[in-house]
Scaffold this motif. Structure first.
Motif, short mmCIF file in Angstrom:
data_model
loop_
_atom_site.label_atom_id
_atom_site.label_comp_id
_atom_site.label_asym_id
_atom_site.label_seq_id
_atom_site.Cartn_x
_atom_site.Cartn_y
_atom_site.Cartn_z
N PRO A 169 -2.06 -7.16 -5.14
CA PRO A 169 -3.05 -8.48 -5.14
C PRO A 169 -2.86 -9.09 -6.54
O PRO A 169 -2.73 -8.42 -7.66
N ILE A 178 -8.70 -8.46 -9.01
CA ILE A 178 -9.31 -7.38 -8.46
C ILE A 178 -10.30 -8.11 -7.58
O ILE A 178 -10.40 -7.42 -6.42
N TYR A 183 0.93 -1.26 0.11
CA TYR A 183 0.07 0.15 -0.17
C TYR A 183 0.73 1.16 -0.09
O TYR A 183 0.39 2.40 -0.37
N ASN A 204 -7.43 -8.09 -1.53
CA ASN A 204 -7.67 -6.31 -1.66
C ASN A 204 -8.18 -5.85 -0.16
O ASN A 204 -8.23 -4.47 0.12
N GLN A 205 -8.49 -6.63 0.67
CA GLN A 205 -8.77 -6.35 1.98
C GLN A 205 -7.76 -6.47 3.10
O GLN A 205 -8.23 -6.16 4.08
#
Length: 496
Positions: free
Chosen positions: A409, A412, A402, A417-418
């Motif tokens: 990732p 998608i 990040y 992604n979490q």
């Protein structure tokens, strides 16, 4: 002194009183449960757990006074409660909670107006099947989600009251609804009271929605870890009188701050050994990091968990079952428990070694970083950024997904992604390990960093400007004729 002894005797008598009347008020039930823990047993690592049902269910017998409920006994309680009780489970999971929160803010001494748990008391009073466990070991309470998930055979749903109002539940099928509740203690003790009062309002909203939908449920209210450390009831504090006991209680925050400071100093000064995986008594994978942490997005906020204490340090032996290595592939698996509410959690580093014709040498790449938790896998791709010559190790100051991400990732729709992963001062080697030491490190920061390129380009621009200015100065010529004001004027013929 006499009054203190009388109070202690009165408390001990109340602790041994049976709690059998179904119409006993919830406040007295909670109070008796809390007072039953006033025993020589240390309760610094325990949290309370309250269980009740909206419909019928088997009556559960609470443990004896002073007993600490472990993970196995708690699992037995949950099995018994779910065998005959409703299969829709509503879990109110608070970040921190201790028994003192009920005694301080529950209006337990008759002052009902000061109670911050009116909705909780009403739910306990109206339930015919309830259970109060004043002392549950916090590792056991931390694993409640995993135990309920195994017993109900369903995945947890993290929700809020607004989302629950739009959800239609089926009373015949099992559901595990998890509501995360905050807890914060500032310099003012009223801040904790306000937070607990807000949590009780959330409990009231959720139970009201369940009642409107006429769905029977089993509710559980507990926490991940204790919010307070129990004061030491040593013989010295008892002999010293009530003043010494109050001083011990008041010095809790100071002791916590000192312990935290000592822990940080030890981590800063200590240099621990890397994680080492051996295959046939030969080391083939090495991993070291100053900090390993993972975060998950829940209810719009990131919840972080530090994996460093469970991976590195003196006396720490991480579980590496599932790891493997050979000449072309290496897989390091770090196994954890109770990470961010997940009973089983794995951090996996998958590496491969290949020969590249362009560079005419072998390179190894970190193909993937995987998070495996309760049957779900989140995969980050790192092969484009994390690589080094096969004879070297790889090192980087920061490896994240990040902030200047080196990990991305896989797709998608991937669960990665979490998640957020962060590795500080990270070094890994999966091939050609000699002994138990890292080989020469290939750093992720190249020789010409962006800062160096900016400095070089600025310096080049300044040199060009100075060169142009010097060239213009050198082009200046001095006049070969001068006008004398005292003499005749210079005549310049037109033909010249």
């Amino acid at each position: 002194m006499t009054s203190l002894r009388l109070r202690a005797q009165r408390s001990s008598k109340m602790a041994t009183a049976p709690v059998s009347s179904p119409w006993l008020s919830a406040t007295r039930l909670v109070l008796l449960g809390l007072l039953s823990t006033f025993s020589p047993v240390s309760r610094g690592d325990q949290v309370p757990l309250l269980l009740w049902t909206s419909g019928g269910g088997q009556t559960l017998t609470p443990p004896t006074a002073g007993h600490i409920v472990g993970q196995q006994q708690l699992s037995s309680y949950l099995n018994t409660a779910l065998e005959e009780g409703p299969k829709n489970v509503v879990l109110f999971l608070q970040d921190q909670m201790s028994m003192e929160d009920f005694t301080l803010y529950g209006g337990a001494f008759g002052n009902k107006q000061d109670s911050v748990f009116p909705n909780l008391e009403s739910a306990l009073t109206s339930s015919s099947s309830r259970l109060v466990l004043p002392a549950v070991s916090w590792p056991a309470s931390n694993a409640v989600i995993g135990q309920l998930q195994d017993q109900l055979e369903t995945s947890p749903l993290y929700m809020d009251p607004e989302t629950l109002s739009q959800l239609r539940l089926n009373g015949s099928s099992a559901a595990l609804l998890v509501f995360r509740l905050p807890y914060g203690v500032g310099s003012d003790l009223m801040s904790a009271k306000d937070v607990l009062s807000g949590n009780d309002e959330v409990i009231g909203q959720v139970l009201g929605i369940m009642s409107v939908q006429a769905i029977p449920y089993t509710a559980i209210y507990t926490a991940l870890r204790p919010s307070r450390e129990a004061p030491s009831l040593s013989s010295e504090s008892v002999v010293g009188g009530g003043r010494a006991l109050l001083q011990a209680r008041g010095g809790y925050k100071e002791r916590e701050r000192e312990r935290e400071r000592q822990r940080k100093m030890k981590q800063k000064a200590g240099i621990y050994a890397p994680v080492e995986f051996k295959e046939v008594d030969s080391t083939c994978i090495l991993l070291w990091a100053k900090a390993l942490s993972v975060s998950i997005l829940r209810s719009g906020s990131w919840e972080e968990h530090d994996l460093t204490p469970s991976t590195f340090g003196e006396g720490v032996e991480p579980r590496l079952h599932g790891s493997s290595c050979d000449k072309n592939k290496a897989r390091l698996v770090l196994n954890y428990e109770n990470v961010l509410g997940h009973r089983s959690f794995k951090l996996v580093f998958a590496m491969t070694q290949r020969y590249y014709k362009v560079s005419a040498r072998r390179w190894f790449t970190l193909d993937a970083v995987e998070l495996e938790y309760d049957g779900t896998r989140a995969t980050f791709n790192g092969s484009r950024s994390v690589y080094a010559p096969a004879e070297y190790s790889y090192r980087c100051q920061s490896v994240t997904n990040y902030r200047w991400p080196l990990l991305v990732p896989r797709s998608i729709k991937d669960p990665s992604n979490q998640w957020r992963v962060s590795f500080e001062d990270f070094q890994i080697q999966g091939f050609n390990v000699s002994g138990g030491d890292f080989s020469y490190a290939s750093d992720c920061a190249g020789f010409f960093s962006p800062g160096i390129w900016m400095g070089l380009s600025t310096s080049l621009l300044i040199v060009l400007v100075l060169t142009y200015g010097l060239h213009m100065i050198l082009q200046l010529h001095t006049m070969d004729r001068f006008d004398d004001p005292k003499g005749p004027a210079i005549s310049v013929p037109q033909t010249e």
